[in-house]
Write an enzyme that holds these catalytic residues in place. Structure first.
Site, PDB file in Angstrom:
ATOM      1  CB  ALA A  94      -0.912  -0.007   1.227  1.00 16.54           C
ATOM      2  CB  CYS A  95       1.999   3.693  -1.990  1.00 20.47           C
ATOM      3  SG  CYS A  95       1.174   3.476  -3.581  1.00 20.47           S
ATOM      4  CG  ASP A  96       0.336   8.728  -0.040  1.00 20.78           C
ATOM      5  OD1 ASP A  96      -0.216   8.436   1.036  1.00 20.78           O
ATOM      6  OD2 ASP A  96       1.364   9.423  -0.111  1.00 20.78           O
ATOM      7  N   GLY A  98      -1.499   4.040  -4.950  1.00 21.88           N
ATOM      8  CA  GLY A  98      -1.398   2.764  -5.641  1.00 21.88           C
ATOM      9  C   GLY A  98      -0.427   2.750  -6.798  1.00 21.88           C
ATOM     10  CG  LEU A 123      -4.328   5.260   3.484  1.00 18.66           C
ATOM     11  CD1 LEU A 123      -4.630   3.920   4.130  1.00 18.66           C
ATOM     12  CD2 LEU A 123      -3.434   6.070   4.375  1.00 18.66           C
TER      13      LEU A 123
END
Length: 137
Positions: A94-96, A98, A123
């Site tokens: 997961a990142c900000d 995708g 996220l």
């Protein structure tokens, strides 16, 4: 044949080709990462398959809000800490948004992790879906 030799038409053809490549680029990136899962599929993987969520954002961003029970391994440290991750368990990166997680997912696959996914939309999609977040470490 004169159509292809006029400057204005060449610029239009070039713009059309460039636009097409820009539209295809996200698809190419996703294929590099392997599977991309939406928030619903991610929740199912977490609940049914005991998937591990790895948040690759910097620690300060992670502390502002993250997926509950996710583990923070900042992108800069991911290669060093790969040996500590279980290869037999599903992993969701997961990142900000995708997009940042695509490259690391490909690297994990090359390192022998067979079940690596990227959280589509990151996220931001998790929060937009109304799913819980945590600020606990």
């Amino acid at each position: 044949m004169d159509f292809f030799l006029e400057t204005n038409n060449l610029m239009l053809i070039g713009t059309a080709i460039l636009s097409g490549l820009m539209l295809i680029w996200p698809t190419i990136q996703r294929k590099r990462a392997g599977s991309v899962v939406g928030t619903t599929a991610a929740v199912q993987m977490i609940n049914q398959q005991n998937a591990m969520v790895i948040d690759i954002r910097p620690l300060a961003t992670y502390q502002n809000g993250h997926i509950p029970q996710s583990r923070n391994i900042p992108l800069a440290d991911l290669d060093k800490k790969t040996a500590n991750l279980p290869k037999d368990k599903p992993i969701i990166l997961a990142c900000d948004r995708g997009q940042t997680a695509v490259g690391p997912a490909a690297r994990l696959r090359q390192a022998g992790f067979t079940n690596v996914s990227v959280l589509e939309g990151g996220l931001n999609a998790w929060v937009s879906a109304g799913l819980p977040t945590s600020t606990k470490r």
